[in-house]
Design an enzyme around this catalytic site. Structure first.
Site, mmCIF file in Angstrom:
data_model
loop_
_atom_site.group_PDB
_atom_site.id
_atom_site.type_symbol
_atom_site.label_atom_id
_atom_site.label_comp_id
_atom_site.label_asym_id
_atom_site.label_seq_id
_atom_site.Cartn_x
_atom_site.Cartn_y
_atom_site.Cartn_z
ATOM 1 N N ASP A 217 45.082 44.020 40.232
ATOM 2 C CA ASP A 217 44.226 42.825 40.199
ATOM 3 C C ASP A 217 45.054 41.548 40.367
ATOM 4 O O ASP A 217 44.682 40.655 41.123
ATOM 5 C CB ASP A 217 43.431 42.805 38.881
ATOM 6 N N LYS A 221 45.126 38.849 43.523
ATOM 7 C CA LYS A 221 45.000 37.395 43.361
ATOM 8 C C LYS A 221 46.146 36.666 44.070
ATOM 9 O O LYS A 221 45.942 35.632 44.695
ATOM 10 C CB LYS A 221 44.936 37.031 41.870
HETATM 11 N N1 LIG Z 1 34.631 40.107 34.489
HETATM 12 C C1 LIG Z 1 35.342 39.052 34.858
HETATM 13 O O1 LIG Z 1 35.869 38.297 34.047
HETATM 14 C C2 LIG Z 1 35.508 38.738 36.315
HETATM 15 C C3 LIG Z 1 35.041 39.607 37.269
HETATM 16 N N2 LIG Z 1 35.213 39.323 38.588
HETATM 17 C C4 LIG Z 1 34.712 40.285 39.562
HETATM 18 O O2 LIG Z 1 33.305 40.398 39.411
HETATM 19 C C5 LIG Z 1 32.902 41.694 39.832
HETATM 20 C C6 LIG Z 1 31.948 42.284 38.805
HETATM 21 O O3 LIG Z 1 32.596 42.465 37.590
HETATM 22 P P1 LIG Z 1 31.753 43.001 36.316
HETATM 23 O O4 LIG Z 1 30.434 42.335 36.268
HETATM 24 O O5 LIG Z 1 32.670 42.906 35.160
HETATM 25 O O6 LIG Z 1 31.546 44.548 36.716
HETATM 26 P P2 LIG Z 1 30.380 45.538 36.251
HETATM 27 O O7 LIG Z 1 30.917 46.930 36.389
HETATM 28 O O8 LIG Z 1 29.824 45.125 34.938
HETATM 29 O O9 LIG Z 1 29.242 45.329 37.360
HETATM 30 C C7 LIG Z 1 29.335 45.824 38.657
HETATM 31 C C8 LIG Z 1 27.923 46.058 39.172
HETATM 32 O O10 LIG Z 1 28.011 46.384 40.569
HETATM 33 C C9 LIG Z 1 27.097 47.424 40.833
HETATM 34 N N3 LIG Z 1 27.497 48.075 42.085
HETATM 35 C C10 LIG Z 1 28.534 48.921 42.320
HETATM 36 N N4 LIG Z 1 28.527 49.309 43.619
HETATM 37 C C11 LIG Z 1 27.489 48.671 44.208
HETATM 38 C C12 LIG Z 1 26.948 48.664 45.520
HETATM 39 N N5 LIG Z 1 27.512 49.375 46.494
HETATM 40 N N6 LIG Z 1 25.852 47.893 45.774
HETATM 41 C C13 LIG Z 1 25.276 47.154 44.796
HETATM 42 N N7 LIG Z 1 25.732 47.149 43.531
HETATM 43 C C14 LIG Z 1 26.823 47.890 43.239
HETATM 44 C C15 LIG Z 1 27.151 48.310 39.612
HETATM 45 O O11 LIG Z 1 26.006 49.136 39.551
HETATM 46 C C16 LIG Z 1 27.177 47.210 38.524
HETATM 47 O O12 LIG Z 1 25.851 46.791 38.263
HETATM 48 C C17 LIG Z 1 34.189 42.491 40.058
HETATM 49 O O13 LIG Z 1 34.476 42.531 41.448
HETATM 50 C C18 LIG Z 1 35.253 41.688 39.332
HETATM 51 O O14 LIG Z 1 36.532 41.800 39.918
HETATM 52 C C19 LIG Z 1 35.823 38.187 39.031
HETATM 53 C C20 LIG Z 1 36.290 37.273 38.125
HETATM 54 C C21 LIG Z 1 36.211 37.494 36.689
HETATM 55 N N1 LIG Z 2 39.835 41.770 35.346
HETATM 56 C C1 LIG Z 2 40.075 40.426 35.757
HETATM 57 C C2 LIG Z 2 38.814 39.638 35.728
HETATM 58 C C3 LIG Z 2 38.899 38.449 36.563
HETATM 59 O O1 LIG Z 2 39.274 38.467 37.724
HETATM 60 C C4 LIG Z 2 41.105 39.782 34.834
HETATM 61 O O2 LIG Z 2 41.478 40.449 33.878
HETATM 62 O O3 LIG Z 2 41.533 38.651 35.084
#
Ligand SMILES: NC(=O)C1=CN([C@@H]2O[C@H](COP(=O)(O)OP(=O)(O)OC[C@H]3O[C@@H](n4cnc5c(N)ncnc54)[C@H](O)[C@@H]3O)[C@@H](O)[C@H]2O)C=CC1
Ligand SMILES: N[C@@H](CC=O)C(=O)O
Length: 357
Positions: A217, A221
């Site tokens: 990750d 970045k």
């Molecule tokens: N959690 C954080 O602090 C941050 C997260 N991100 C990014 O945000 C994204 C989401 O993270 P979270 O919400 O924590 O993950 P999560 O696992 O809670 O949610 C992911 C969602 O995507 C859905 N999904 C998977 N494959 C799919 C597809 N082909 N079509 C439609 N939906 C699909 C899953 O069913 C789930 O609802 C990741 O890419 C992560 O890197 C970016 C910055 C910060």
């Molecule tokens: N898993 C990531 C979420 C944001 O990109 C992190 O730990 O920073």
């Protein structure tokens, strides 16, 4: 009033928080910006809820009772039938496959906002092809949350670069989950596996925590930032220190890894015992523009240093440029979590909305 049609792919921690924030701000947006945001699709990896008139707040109940199994072909058919004006697709998945659909979305007239980092970290060839397609169709692709979650990193760096400012070096803590993990693990008498679990519950880790622990990750970045500076780099060129012990690397499934996470404890206790009393562990990213080196690694850092002082799931970015030569431009704050990330995606929606009629 201007109506934005929003299609949300990935209603997980970040995506569902975004839907909650949009619903709460509905009246405020109308009054302050004259914008109506109609969510016309919510789709996870298997099911989709479609409503061309707008899915109302409380989408999760409707999703449970009315969503249907779908394939992306049906989404395309839905977009073709409705020819939505001001269509914006949001990718809050972590999917490596979903990004293939970006080309189709663009061809259906959609702008794209991604929290998902995959599209920006595949080959340079893919990176260029995507941008060519966007240009051809006059569509925007915004991804502020790819680095630093809700912190304004990507835009700040891009503006510096576009203004002709020479960026020389970026250094800092780019992972919210590793920041939380090492802040907690360095200070408290808890086992590593317990702290890792907490970071997951708090929404800091990737859906697959190995993406964080392997340094992938942070590597992603670094690559995203390098490419903003127009450095021609590939992911394989990023030097990454993985924190996953050998026996858990490679072929283990996510389920097996989670079951065996106790095996991480001995491995990380070693890191802890090696550090001095006044040090903390920091997993840092470093981009040296002059040498073209990108590196992600674990270091011991004095507690009272700039990097040593960050708390919780904070990120910190030190940006050195020709103007910020000795005293870098520093951006610091919560670097992970659903709330701040969703707010960052919300900001991206507003940036696109400003350009639409
Ligand atoms: N959690 C954080 O602090 C941050 C997260 N991100 C990014 O945000 C994204 C989401 O993270 P979270 O919400 O924590 O993950 P999560 O696992 O809670 O949610 C992911 C969602 O995507 C859905 N999904 C998977 N494959 C799919 C597809 N082909 N079509 C439609 N939906 C699909 C899953 O069913 C789930 O609802 C990741 O890419 C992560 O890197 C970016 C910055 C910060
Ligand atoms: N898993 C990531 C979420 C944001 O990109 C992190 O730990 O920073």
């Amino acid at each position: 009033m201007k109506t934005i049609h929003l299609a949300l792919f990935g209603p997980g921690k970040v995506g569902s928080k975004l839907l909650e924030q949009l619903a709460k701000s509905e009246e405020h947006l109308k009054k302050s910006s004259g914008i109506i945001i109609k969510v016309i699709l919510v789709a996870d990896s298997s099911h989709a809820l479609l409503n061309p008139n707008g899915i109302k707040s409380g989408w999760d109940y409707n999703f449970k009772i009315s969503s249907q199994r779908y394939s992306f072909k049906e989404v395309e058919e839905y977009f073709r039938r409705n020819a939505f004006k001001n269509l914006v697709s949001i990718d809050t998945t972590a999917s490596e496959e979903f990004i293939e659909n970006y080309f189709s979305l663009i061809n259906f007239g959609s702008h794209i906002i991604a929290a998902n980092k995959v599209a920006n970290t595949l080959s340079s060839k893919f990176y260029r092809k995507l941008r060519e397609e966007l240009k051809k169709n006059n569509k925007k692709f915004i991804y502020e949350t790819n680095v630093g979650a809700g912190l304004p990193i990507v835009e700040t760096l891009r503006n510096l670069h576009l203004s002709g400012e020479k960026v020389t070096r970026i250094r800092g803590v780019f992972s919210g989950s590793l920041s939380y993990i090492f802040n907690t693990f360095s200070e408290e008498e808890k086992e590593f596996s317990e702290v890792l679990k907490e970071a997951g519950v708090l929404g800091y880790t990737e859906p697959d925590a190995r993406v964080d622990l392997s340094g992938k990750d942070v590597g992603r970045k670094l690559l995203i930032l390098a490419r903003e500076l127009e450095l021609q780099k590939e992911f394989e060129e990023v030097k990454i220190q993985s924190l996953i012990p050998k026996q858990l690397n490679g072929d283990t499934t996510l389920e097996e890894f989670n079951k065996r996470s106790g095996e991480l404890n001995v491995h990380f206790r070693n890191f802890k015992t090696k550090k001095l009393t006044n040090d903390v562990l920091r997993y840092i990213g470093e981009l040296n523009v002059e040498t073209g080196e990108l590196e992600a690694k674990l270091i011991n850092e004095p507690k009272n240093s700039v990097l040593g002082q960050i708390e919780g799931a904070d990120n910190i970015f030190e940006i050195y440029t020709e103007s910020y030569k000795d005293r870098p431009l520093v951006i610091r704050g919560a670097g992970a979590g659903a709330e701040v990330t969703a707010r960052g995606v919300f900001g991206d929606i507003l940036k696109i909305s400003e350009r639409l009629n």
